[in-house]
Motif scaffolding. Structure first.
Motif, PDB file in Angstrom:
ATOM      1  N   ARG A  93       0.846  -1.214   0.000  1.00  8.11           N
ATOM      2  CA  ARG A  93       0.000   0.000   0.000  1.00  8.11           C
ATOM      3  C   ARG A  93       0.871   1.251   0.000  1.00  8.11           C
ATOM      4  O   ARG A  93       0.583   2.230  -0.697  1.00  8.11           O
ATOM      5  N   LYS A  94       1.943   1.233   0.810  1.00  7.38           N
ATOM      6  CA  LYS A  94       2.844   2.394   0.884  1.00  7.38           C
ATOM      7  C   LYS A  94       3.459   2.683  -0.477  1.00  7.38           C
ATOM      8  O   LYS A  94       3.610   3.837  -0.883  1.00  7.38           O
ATOM      9  N   LYS A  95       3.802   1.604  -1.194  1.00  8.57           N
ATOM     10  CA  LYS A  95       4.407   1.751  -2.519  1.00  8.57           C
ATOM     11  C   LYS A  95       3.409   2.423  -3.477  1.00  8.57           C
ATOM     12  O   LYS A  95       3.769   3.320  -4.252  1.00  8.57           O
ATOM     13  N   ARG A  96       2.146   1.980  -3.394  1.00  8.64           N
ATOM     14  CA  ARG A  96       1.110   2.554  -4.249  1.00  8.64           C
ATOM     15  C   ARG A  96       0.893   4.043  -3.939  1.00  8.64           C
ATOM     16  O   ARG A  96       0.803   4.884  -4.833  1.00  8.64           O
ATOM     17  N   ILE A  97       0.857   4.371  -2.639  1.00 10.07           N
ATOM     18  CA  ILE A  97       0.635   5.761  -2.205  1.00 10.07           C
ATOM     19  C   ILE A  97       1.794   6.655  -2.665  1.00 10.07           C
ATOM     20  O   ILE A  97       1.587   7.749  -3.197  1.00 10.07           O
ATOM     21  N   ALA A  98       3.036   6.151  -2.474  1.00  6.67           N
ATOM     22  CA  ALA A  98       4.228   6.915  -2.872  1.00  6.67           C
ATOM     23  C   ALA A  98       4.195   7.198  -4.368  1.00  6.67           C
ATOM     24  O   ALA A  98       4.471   8.311  -4.818  1.00  6.67           O
ATOM     25  N   SER A  99       3.835   6.181  -5.136  1.00  9.45           N
ATOM     26  CA  SER A  99       3.781   6.318  -6.595  1.00  9.45           C
ATOM     27  C   SER A  99       2.706   7.341  -6.988  1.00  9.45           C
ATOM     28  O   SER A  99       2.917   8.185  -7.856  1.00  9.45           O
ATOM     29  N   GLY A 100       1.566   7.299  -6.316  1.00 10.51           N
ATOM     30  CA  GLY A 100       0.465   8.233  -6.616  1.00 10.51           C
ATOM     31  C   GLY A 100       0.807   9.671  -6.279  1.00 10.51           C
ATOM     32  O   GLY A 100       0.360  10.599  -6.958  1.00 10.51           O
ATOM     33  N   ALA A 101       1.612   9.865  -5.223  1.00  8.03           N
ATOM     34  CA  ALA A 101       1.950  11.235  -4.785  1.00  8.03           C
ATOM     35  C   ALA A 101       3.238  11.737  -5.418  1.00  8.03           C
ATOM     36  O   ALA A 101       3.613  12.900  -5.221  1.00  8.03           O
ATOM     37  N   GLY A 102       3.939  10.845  -6.135  1.00 15.57           N
ATOM     38  CA  GLY A 102       5.194  11.249  -6.764  1.00 15.57           C
ATOM     39  C   GLY A 102       6.319  11.438  -5.760  1.00 15.57           C
ATOM     40  O   GLY A 102       7.183  12.302  -5.929  1.00 15.57           O
ATOM     41  N   VAL A 103       6.296  10.622  -4.682  1.00 14.90           N
ATOM     42  CA  VAL A 103       7.360  10.700  -3.664  1.00 14.90           C
ATOM     43  C   VAL A 103       7.936   9.303  -3.434  1.00 14.90           C
ATOM     44  O   VAL A 103       7.498   8.327  -4.052  1.00 14.90           O
ATOM     45  N   LYS A 104       8.921   9.236  -2.514  1.00 13.25           N
ATOM     46  CA  LYS A 104       9.513   7.930  -2.195  1.00 13.25           C
ATOM     47  C   LYS A 104       8.753   7.309  -1.029  1.00 13.25           C
ATOM     48  O   LYS A 104       8.089   8.011  -0.254  1.00 13.25           O
ATOM     49  N   VAL A 105       8.943   5.982  -0.867  1.00  9.79           N
ATOM     50  CA  VAL A 105       8.288   5.271   0.239  1.00  9.79           C
ATOM     51  C   VAL A 105       8.764   5.844   1.582  1.00  9.79           C
ATOM     52  O   VAL A 105       7.991   5.930   2.544  1.00  9.79           O
ATOM     53  N   GLU A 106      10.041   6.267   1.636  1.00  3.83           N
ATOM     54  CA  GLU A 106      10.560   6.849   2.899  1.00  3.83           C
ATOM     55  C   GLU A 106       9.740   8.067   3.325  1.00  3.83           C
ATOM     56  O   GLU A 106       9.534   8.305   4.515  1.00  3.83           O
ATOM     57  N   ASP A 107       9.280   8.869   2.320  1.00  5.74           N
ATOM     58  CA  ASP A 107       8.483  10.066   2.647  1.00  5.74           C
ATOM     59  C   ASP A 107       7.143   9.676   3.263  1.00  5.74           C
ATOM     60  O   ASP A 107       6.645  10.352   4.162  1.00  5.74           O
ATOM     61  N   VAL A 108       6.575   8.575   2.766  1.00  3.21           N
ATOM     62  CA  VAL A 108       5.305   8.087   3.337  1.00  3.21           C
ATOM     63  C   VAL A 108       5.548   7.647   4.777  1.00  3.21           C
ATOM     64  O   VAL A 108       4.770   7.965   5.676  1.00  3.21           O
ATOM     65  N   ASN A 109       6.668   6.929   4.993  1.00  2.00           N
ATOM     66  CA  ASN A 109       7.010   6.469   6.359  1.00  2.00           C
ATOM     67  C   ASN A 109       7.217   7.649   7.305  1.00  2.00           C
ATOM     68  O   ASN A 109       6.790   7.622   8.453  1.00  2.00           O
ATOM     69  N   LYS A 110       7.882   8.693   6.801  1.00  3.64           N
ATOM     70  CA  LYS A 110       8.130   9.887   7.631  1.00  3.64           C
ATOM     71  C   LYS A 110       6.811  10.518   8.049  1.00  3.64           C
ATOM     72  O   LYS A 110       6.623  10.909   9.195  1.00  3.64           O
ATOM     73  N   LEU A 111       5.879  10.622   7.098  1.00  4.15           N
ATOM     74  CA  LEU A 111       4.572  11.227   7.395  1.00  4.15           C
ATOM     75  C   LEU A 111       3.837  10.409   8.450  1.00  4.15           C
ATOM     76  O   LEU A 111       3.265  10.960   9.389  1.00  4.15           O
ATOM     77  N   LEU A 112       3.864   9.068   8.305  1.00  2.00           N
ATOM     78  CA  LEU A 112       3.163   8.202   9.267  1.00  2.00           C
ATOM     79  C   LEU A 112       3.781   8.308  10.656  1.00  2.00           C
ATOM     80  O   LEU A 112       3.082   8.338  11.667  1.00  2.00           O
ATOM     81  N   LYS A 113       5.116   8.381  10.676  1.00  2.00           N
ATOM     82  CA  LYS A 113       5.802   8.497  11.972  1.00  2.00           C
ATOM     83  C   LYS A 113       5.431   9.829  12.638  1.00  2.00           C
ATOM     84  O   LYS A 113       5.161   9.887  13.844  1.00  2.00           O
ATOM     85  N   MET A 114       5.404  10.879  11.832  1.00  2.00           N
ATOM     86  CA  MET A 114       5.052  12.195  12.358  1.00  2.00           C
ATOM     87  C   MET A 114       3.615  12.199  12.878  1.00  2.00           C
ATOM     88  O   MET A 114       3.317  12.765  13.931  1.00  2.00           O
ATOM     89  N   HIS A 115       2.710  11.529  12.143  1.00  2.00           N
ATOM     90  CA  HIS A 115       1.317  11.447  12.583  1.00  2.00           C
ATOM     91  C   HIS A 115       1.216  10.716  13.919  1.00  2.00           C
ATOM     92  O   HIS A 115       0.487  11.128  14.813  1.00  2.00           O
ATOM     93  N   ARG A 116       1.998   9.612  14.056  1.00  2.00           N
ATOM     94  CA  ARG A 116       1.971   8.868  15.328  1.00  2.00           C
ATOM     95  C   ARG A 116       2.459   9.750  16.476  1.00  2.00           C
ATOM     96  O   ARG A 116       1.864   9.781  17.549  1.00  2.00           O
ATOM     97  N   ASN A 117       3.555  10.486  16.231  1.00  2.00           N
ATOM     98  CA  ASN A 117       4.089  11.381  17.275  1.00  2.00           C
ATOM     99  C   ASN A 117       3.059  12.430  17.668  1.00  2.00           C
ATOM    100  O   ASN A 117       2.862  12.716  18.849  1.00  2.00           O
TER     101      ASN A 117
END
Length: 516
Positions: free
Chosen positions: A398-422
């Motif tokens: 799912r992360k790969k699909r989201i990254a591809s849709g937003a034109g970013v890397k999977v790491e950027d998706v992970n960063k956003l999720l980590k920030m949301h958790r914090n």
């Protein structure tokens, strides 16, 4: 606009505040550097001379208050003198006259008169609830009248119908007659400019003034023109008689000297400043707030005002309630990011926060800018409704699909999720109202215990880097809604003001080391 001046003055005054006592030689050396900084910022020589002389006189014989070092006292003196140079009291547009009140806009071609006329019309219509008519008197520049008509249509504000072959003075007379017949409160007259000062423009402006007898004559000056803007103001004042100045392109990277010189040289108040290209980017000019920004003390009152103007109170209350229950999902985070963008983005908000000026280089090196918000909103937009509500379901595919849709890397998706958790954890801690370092911030942000008192706000401000400046917290403006007079509202998008600002989308500034 004041970044360079702010940086230089901040460095000079920082060296002074570290000293236990100051000799006359220390003050002289500092004043030499202040003089150089002001001259480099394109401030008029006479203004610089009188400014440094007044500061020096007070600083050498400064009575040092208990618990304040001589260096801090000098910062206060410089701050007070900056306010005096910019004009002690901020003055606003005066509408106390028999309607329709005529306001005449003058200035050179390209300084932003037509856009500023539309901005002012929008402000008077939406904020002051006045009925406004705009009239273009520029019969020379191609499509100048059409430009104002298009802006009027976009903003749903009436413009005077165009009649070919009329002279500017005739158009002004027709505008005032239409204003009376149509029951308008304000008539804005957008006059023609030239690329340089010339006799024809001046005599035309004088003729329009005698015909329309405007209550306000506002000079629209481009702040990037530096000293020329001061000469322009002097020339217009002598021939037409100004009541105030509007500085445009204050968001640009000019050196800021025009603002410091214009008031001192002409004696005319700067009433408004244009802070961007959009029609809502027009602000009152407050000398004390601008002085605070120049000296890196921030501008908490403007921050509160921006929040009041841009934040949907009901939506904020709903989000606050969800946070309290620990139900802060990615859709809520997206709303916060968008509200933050509406309030001027990261750079706009940071400029108002005390102590940020000193971290500017670190922030720049960490690559923090307004594009971050857009990227993060794009990532959230690439998710399904279920994924936004339950981020835990996001696995690798799912992360790969989201990254591809937003034109970013999977790491950027992970960063956003980590920030949301914090953020979600932090909101939960704030909502529970437990004692500890979060409790003070929670109360100040309106969680668990309602609005903070002005005393609590001051205590919070004192904990900020750089404190709230020598004069403590600035007074809140008179026209703030009653609900905000008791302190800061819930500022979605600003989730922590203690120590380093903790803006969503930045995760407490990843990559910033401790201050050396």
């Amino acid at each position: 606009m004041f970044d360079n001046l702010s940086e230089k003055l901040g460095g000079i005054l920082d060296r002074l505040t570290g000293r236990g006592s100051l000799s006359e030689a220390d003050v002289d050396a500092a004043m030499r550097e202040v003089r150089r900084a002001l001259l480099e910022a394109d401030v008029s020589l006479d203004v610089v001379r009188s400014f440094t002389e007044r500061v020096r006189e007070q600083a050498v014989g400064a009575t040092v208050v208990k618990s304040v070092t001589p260096g801090q006292m000098v910062v206060k003196i410089v701050h007070d003198e900056l306010i005096a140079t910019l004009g002690s009291d901020g003055q606003t547009i005066d509408l106390n006259a028999v309607p329709p009140v005529a306001i005449m806009m003058v200035g050179l071609q390209g300084s932003g008169k037509t856009t500023t006329t539309a901005k002012l019309a929008r402000r008077l219509t939406q904020r002051d609830k006045r009925k406004v008519l705009m009239a273009s008197l520029d019969v020379y520049r191609p499509a100048a009248m059409e430009q104002l008509a298009v802006l009027g249509r976009d903003l749903d504000i009436q413009t005077l119908p165009i009649v070919e072959g009329q002279k500017p003075a005739q158009i002004a007379r027709r505008a005032l007659e239409a204003g009376k017949l149509g029951g308008y409160d304000v008539v804005l007259l957008d006059t023609a400019g030239r690329t340089t000062l010339d006799e024809e423009m001046m005599s035309e402006a004088a003729e329009i003034k005698s015909t329309a007898n405007p209550h306000e004559v506002l000079l629209v000056a481009d702040s990037l023109t530096g000293q020329d803007a001061v000469n322009l103001a002097r020339a217009f004042d002598e021939r037409v008689g100004l009541t105030g100045i509007v500085l445009t392109r204050v968001d640009g990277d000019g050196r800021g000297g025009a603002a410091l010189s214009m008031r001192a040289v002409t004696g005319k108040p700067i009433k408004l400043i244009g802070t961007g290209e959009k029609t809502d980017a027009l602000e009152d000019f407050h000398p004390n707030r601008i002085a605070g920004r120049i000296l890196g003390m921030g501008d908490v009152v403007s921050l509160v005002e921006k929040a009041a103007a841009n934040i949907d109170a009901e939506k904020a209350a709903r989000v606050a309630e969800k946070m309290r229950k620990g139900q802060f999902d990615l859709s809520d985070m997206r709303d916060q990011l968008l509200q933050m963008a509406n309030m001027g983005g990261i750079s706009g908000l940071m400029g108002m926060m005390p102590g940020i000026a000193k971290m500017k280089n670190q922030i720049a090196n960490a690559g923090i800018d307004d594009k971050i918000i857009k990227r993060q909103v794009a990532v959230i937009d690439s998710m399904t409704r279920q994924e936004r509500k339950h981020p835990d379901v996001l696995k690798a595919s799912r992360k790969k699909r989201i990254a591809s849709g937003a034109g970013v890397k999977v790491e950027d998706v992970n960063k956003l999720l980590k920030m949301h958790r914090n953020m979600a954890d932090m909101m939960k801690a704030m909502g529970s109202g437990k004692r500890g370092p979060m409790a003070g911030i929670a109360q100040a942000m309106g969680f668990g215990g309602g609005m903070p008192s002005p005393e609590q706000m001051k205590a919070l401000a004192d904990k900020m880097p750089g404190g709230a400046g020598p004069g403590g917290m600035p007074a809140l403006p008179k026209d703030l809604p009653a609900g905000l007079r008791t302190g800061l509202p819930n500022l979605p998008g600003l989730t922590g003001l203690s120590g380093k600002p903790n803006l969503p989308g930045l995760g407490g500034f990843p990559g910033l080391g401790k201050k050396k």
